[in-house]
Enzyme design. Structure first.
Site, PDB file in Angstrom:
ATOM      1  N   SER A  43       0.870  -1.187   0.000  1.00  0.00           N
ATOM      2  CA  SER A  43       0.000   0.000   0.000  1.00  0.00           C
ATOM      3  C   SER A  43       0.903   1.232   0.000  1.00  0.00           C
ATOM      4  O   SER A  43       0.944   2.001   0.940  1.00  0.00           O
ATOM      5  CB  SER A  43      -0.909  -0.008   1.231  1.00  0.00           C
ATOM      6  OG  SER A  43      -0.146   0.021   2.418  1.00  0.00           O
ATOM      7  N   HIS A 161      -3.321  -6.251   2.638  1.00  0.00           N
ATOM      8  CA  HIS A 161      -2.428  -7.290   3.161  1.00  0.00           C
ATOM      9  C   HIS A 161      -3.118  -8.626   3.395  1.00  0.00           C
ATOM     10  O   HIS A 161      -2.509  -9.566   3.900  1.00  0.00           O
ATOM     11  CB  HIS A 161      -1.780  -6.836   4.472  1.00  0.00           C
ATOM     12  CG  HIS A 161      -0.887  -5.646   4.305  1.00  0.00           C
ATOM     13  ND1 HIS A 161      -0.412  -4.907   5.359  1.00  0.00           N
ATOM     14  CD2 HIS A 161      -0.375  -5.065   3.196  1.00  0.00           C
ATOM     15  CE1 HIS A 161       0.336  -3.926   4.916  1.00  0.00           C
ATOM     16  NE2 HIS A 161       0.375  -3.991   3.603  1.00  0.00           N
ATOM     17  N   GLU A 170      -4.510  -2.693   9.261  1.00  0.00           N
ATOM     18  CA  GLU A 170      -3.753  -3.266  10.379  1.00  0.00           C
ATOM     19  C   GLU A 170      -4.446  -3.013  11.715  1.00  0.00           C
ATOM     20  O   GLU A 170      -4.836  -1.888  12.009  1.00  0.00           O
ATOM     21  CB  GLU A 170      -2.341  -2.651  10.429  1.00  0.00           C
ATOM     22  CG  GLU A 170      -1.569  -2.894   9.149  1.00  0.00           C
ATOM     23  CD  GLU A 170      -0.264  -2.109   9.074  1.00  0.00           C
ATOM     24  OE1 GLU A 170       0.220  -1.629  10.119  1.00  0.00           O
ATOM     25  OE2 GLU A 170       0.253  -1.971   7.958  1.00  0.00           O
ATOM     26  N   GLU A 213       1.792  -9.671   6.986  1.00  0.00           N
ATOM     27  CA  GLU A 213       2.600  -9.229   8.129  1.00  0.00           C
ATOM     28  C   GLU A 213       2.476 -10.166   9.319  1.00  0.00           C
ATOM     29  O   GLU A 213       2.740  -9.796  10.462  1.00  0.00           O
ATOM     30  CB  GLU A 213       2.233  -7.791   8.506  1.00  0.00           C
ATOM     31  CG  GLU A 213       2.523  -6.826   7.341  1.00  0.00           C
ATOM     32  CD  GLU A 213       2.423  -5.361   7.711  1.00  0.00           C
ATOM     33  OE1 GLU A 213       1.886  -5.049   8.792  1.00  0.00           O
ATOM     34  OE2 GLU A 213       2.894  -4.535   6.913  1.00  0.00           O
ATOM     35  N   ASP A 250      -3.819   0.892  11.601  1.00  0.00           N
ATOM     36  CA  ASP A 250      -3.392   1.601  10.395  1.00  0.00           C
ATOM     37  C   ASP A 250      -4.537   1.438   9.405  1.00  0.00           C
ATOM     38  O   ASP A 250      -4.754   0.345   8.885  1.00  0.00           O
ATOM     39  CB  ASP A 250      -2.093   1.018   9.829  1.00  0.00           C
ATOM     40  CG  ASP A 250      -1.681   1.726   8.537  1.00  0.00           C
ATOM     41  OD1 ASP A 250      -2.355   2.703   8.155  1.00  0.00           O
ATOM     42  OD2 ASP A 250      -0.683   1.297   7.918  1.00  0.00           O
ATOM     43  N   GLU A 291      -3.318   5.423  12.182  1.00  0.00           N
ATOM     44  CA  GLU A 291      -2.423   5.788  11.080  1.00  0.00           C
ATOM     45  C   GLU A 291      -3.227   5.958   9.800  1.00  0.00           C
ATOM     46  O   GLU A 291      -4.177   5.211   9.552  1.00  0.00           O
ATOM     47  CB  GLU A 291      -1.394   4.653  10.938  1.00  0.00           C
ATOM     48  CG  GLU A 291      -0.327   4.888   9.888  1.00  0.00           C
ATOM     49  CD  GLU A 291       0.625   3.688   9.829  1.00  0.00           C
ATOM     50  OE1 GLU A 291       0.897   3.071  10.880  1.00  0.00           O
ATOM     51  OE2 GLU A 291       1.080   3.352   8.727  1.00  0.00           O
ATOM     52  N   ASP A 318       1.650   8.319   7.407  1.00  0.00           N
ATOM     53  CA  ASP A 318       2.471   7.380   6.640  1.00  0.00           C
ATOM     54  C   ASP A 318       2.442   7.778   5.159  1.00  0.00           C
ATOM     55  O   ASP A 318       3.306   8.530   4.695  1.00  0.00           O
ATOM     56  CB  ASP A 318       1.950   5.952   6.861  1.00  0.00           C
ATOM     57  CG  ASP A 318       2.625   4.927   5.968  1.00  0.00           C
ATOM     58  OD1 ASP A 318       3.662   5.251   5.365  1.00  0.00           O
ATOM     59  OD2 ASP A 318       2.123   3.792   5.848  1.00  0.00           O
ATOM     60  N   LYS A 343       9.720   5.098   7.379  1.00  0.00           N
ATOM     61  CA  LYS A 343      10.084   3.932   6.564  1.00  0.00           C
ATOM     62  C   LYS A 343      11.277   4.324   5.706  1.00  0.00           C
ATOM     63  O   LYS A 343      11.142   5.198   4.827  1.00  0.00           O
ATOM     64  CB  LYS A 343       8.917   3.553   5.653  1.00  0.00           C
ATOM     65  CG  LYS A 343       7.694   2.972   6.354  1.00  0.00           C
ATOM     66  CD  LYS A 343       6.540   2.888   5.363  1.00  0.00           C
ATOM     67  CE  LYS A 343       5.418   1.989   5.860  1.00  0.00           C
ATOM     68  NZ  LYS A 343       4.191   2.151   5.023  1.00  0.00           N
ATOM     69  N   HIS A 371       8.553  -1.325   9.426  1.00  0.00           N
ATOM     70  CA  HIS A 371       8.900  -2.273   8.365  1.00  0.00           C
ATOM     71  C   HIS A 371       8.025  -1.984   7.145  1.00  0.00           C
ATOM     72  O   HIS A 371       7.226  -1.049   7.153  1.00  0.00           O
ATOM     73  CB  HIS A 371       8.629  -3.701   8.870  1.00  0.00           C
ATOM     74  CG  HIS A 371       7.180  -3.966   9.137  1.00  0.00           C
ATOM     75  ND1 HIS A 371       6.625  -5.213   9.153  1.00  0.00           N
ATOM     76  CD2 HIS A 371       6.137  -3.109   9.389  1.00  0.00           C
ATOM     77  CE1 HIS A 371       5.333  -5.128   9.390  1.00  0.00           C
ATOM     78  NE2 HIS A 371       5.017  -3.884   9.548  1.00  0.00           N
ATOM     79  N   LYS A 394       6.888  -0.722  14.496  1.00  0.00           N
ATOM     80  CA  LYS A 394       5.932  -1.750  14.070  1.00  0.00           C
ATOM     81  C   LYS A 394       6.625  -2.675  13.091  1.00  0.00           C
ATOM     82  O   LYS A 394       7.272  -2.240  12.139  1.00  0.00           O
ATOM     83  CB  LYS A 394       4.640  -1.149  13.513  1.00  0.00           C
ATOM     84  CG  LYS A 394       4.708  -0.406  12.214  1.00  0.00           C
ATOM     85  CD  LYS A 394       3.271  -0.165  11.675  1.00  0.00           C
ATOM     86  CE  LYS A 394       3.292   0.385  10.265  1.00  0.00           C
ATOM     87  NZ  LYS A 394       1.960   0.498   9.662  1.00  0.00           N
TER      88      LYS A 394
HETATM   89  P1  PGA Z   1       3.060  -1.350   3.083  1.00  0.00           P
HETATM   90  O1  PGA Z   1       2.145  -1.247   4.364  1.00  0.00           O
HETATM   91  O2  PGA Z   1       4.422  -1.726   3.485  1.00  0.00           O
HETATM   92  O3  PGA Z   1       2.352  -2.382   2.253  1.00  0.00           O
HETATM   93  O4  PGA Z   1       3.014   0.016   2.414  1.00  0.00           O
HETATM   94  C1  PGA Z   1       2.599  -0.799   5.592  1.00  0.00           C
HETATM   95  C2  PGA Z   1       1.890   0.430   6.039  1.00  0.00           C
HETATM   96  O5  PGA Z   1       0.988   0.950   5.337  1.00  0.00           O
HETATM   97  O6  PGA Z   1       2.225   0.938   7.093  1.00  0.00           O
HETATM   98 ZN    ZN Z   2       0.610   2.630   6.874  1.00  0.00          ZN
END
Ligand code: PGA
Ligand code: ZN
Length: 434
Positions: A43, A161, A170, A213, A250, A291, A318, A343, A371, A394
């Protein structure tokens, strides 16, 4: 005499946790070397630095041969002879060679693999643990005691996911009242296994399949169903909700936004209705961190929600800010969110990621290390969470090696530190550190 000059760099492709190719790089100073691999999102935010993929037939278009070649045939030549301890110079050199805003020429995956490997080798040659080296890189000093992060563990997966109907991507549990990281991760593991039993009993065996995940991906359709079953597991283990455990989500709302409305729980909500939806959840549940509550372009939505909540709740940016200092500055100015999701591959170099984290802290934003849903066994972000004293990380559920490798590295770091390891008392514990 240790040689700190880079003598060679060698990249290759390896497979990530989803079985897609990704870049792994070895960097050498004579016979000493370090290795780093880059993760990959599903995503992804539109403004992330570019993950270079080949297109064509190999790996159904996802091959990274060009990125690998860019490390071996371009970056290696330019970086040879540079001092491995000069992380800043190494990163800015790569950014200069690339020459684009979003690292689209060489690929953020190419650049980041070198950037992370360089930091690992510098720490190794200086004979200090990576997290200490990263602290020094970030804050320019050394320190004795360190803050371990609260593990924000995604034990139930939805959205992009998982193959179920949950809009929210999430569902995380946070052991916020543990005495140590090792106790915290044990609590999560205990709840995770109880959740498995409950899901199996309630919904049948298919409900205990796991998502990208490591969290379960039961065929649920409603946010509250997911939160309720998680709460059941926490309480069955005897933990008290709102104290020992708090909840986080999230939403990754860009993924259920159709350009006009948000499609969630079988309904179509506009921005204000979705805002009320979150406020109701905050009222009903010990939900302390949300998130990406709105689409990645909806700064106003983030601002409105941030204005409605008190300090105990986090609104985490994010896809909105993609670890990019310039976009983060905009979010800070508009009061859009009060926490940054960090990230490293969203921005593509260690130096820039550290700078984004520092900008966040300077403006009273919290920082959660993260991650990606496509991961490798690389544990860099565990050291970075400690090095930055971020207080939160996370890395998915306490299941699957690609997820546990980061938590396991944190266990090792805690052991190394002994009494000098501290566990956060709240999201803002980083304030006493750095
Ligand atoms: P992604 O998801 O690594 O698939 O982008 C993680 C997130 O959205 O935090
Ligand atoms: Zn996210």
């Amino acid at each position: 005499m240790t040689n700190f000059k880079i003598t060679s760099i060698k990249a290759r492709w390896i497979l990530d946790s989803r079985g897609n190719p990704t870049v792994e790089t070895d960097i050498y100073c004579d016979n000493n070397f370090a290795r780093a691999a880059v993760p990959s999102g599903a995503s992804t935010g539109e403004l992330e630095a570019l993950e270079l993929r080949d297109g064509g037939k190999k790996f159904n278009g996802k091959h990274v041969a060009k990125a690998v070649s860019n490390v071996n045939n371009i970056l290696a030549n330019y970086l040879k002879g540079m001092d491995i301890r000069e992380q800043n110079l190494i990163d800015s050199k790569m950014i200069e060679i690339d020459g684009t805003e979003n690292k689209s020429k060489l690929g953020a995956n190419a650049i980041l693999s070198v950037s992370l490997a360089a930091a690992k080798l510098a720490a190794k040659l200086r004979e200090i643990p990576l997290f200490k080296y990263l602290y020094e890189l970030s804050y320019g000093t050394i320190r004795e005691n360190y803050l371990l992060p609260i593990p924000c563990c995604n034990i139930l997966n939805g959205g992009e996911h998982a193959g179920n109907n949950l809009a929210i991507q999430e569902f995380m549990i946070l052991p916020a009242r543990a005495n140590s990281f090792s106790a915290a991760i044990r609590y999560v593991s205990e709840v995770y296994h109880i959740l498995k039993e409950i899901l199996s009993k309630k919904y049948g065996k298919q409900a205990i399949n796991v998502g990208d995940e490591g969290g379960f991906a039961p065929n649920l359709s409603f946010t509250r169903e997911a939160l309720d079953v998680i709460i059941e597991a926490i309480e069955e283990r005897g933990f008290s909700l709102g104290k020992e455990f708090i909840l986080a989500i999230d939403a990754a709302a860009s993924e259920f936004y159709n350009g006009e409305k948000y499609e969630i729980d079988g309904k179509q909500l506009d921005e204000n209705e979705l805002l009320q939806y979150y406020l109701d959840l905050i009222n009903e549940y010990p939900l302390k961190s949300i998130e990406d509550p709105f689409d990645q372009k909806a700064f106003m939505g983030f601002t409105k929600l941030t204005n409605k909540i008190d300090e105990s709740v986090q609104i985490v940016d994010d896809d909105l800010t993609v670890t990019n200092m310039n976009i983060l500055r905009k979010a800070i100015n508009q009061g859009a969110g009060n926490a940054l999701l960090l990230k490293v591959n969203q921005i593509g170099s260690l130096t820039e990621a550290i700078n984004s984290a520092k900008l966040a802290f300077e403006n009273n934003f919290n920082v959660m290390l993260s991650h990606r849903s496509g991961e490798t066994s690389d544990t860099f972000i565990a050291d970075l969470a400690v090095g930055l004293c971020s207080g939160q990380i996370k890395s998915g559920a306490t299941c699957r090696s690609d997820r546990c490798s980061k938590y396991n590295q944190l266990l090792r770091i805690e052991e190394t530190l002994g009494e000098k390891a501290q566990y956060p008392t709240n999201f803002k514990s980083w304030k006493n550190f750095q």
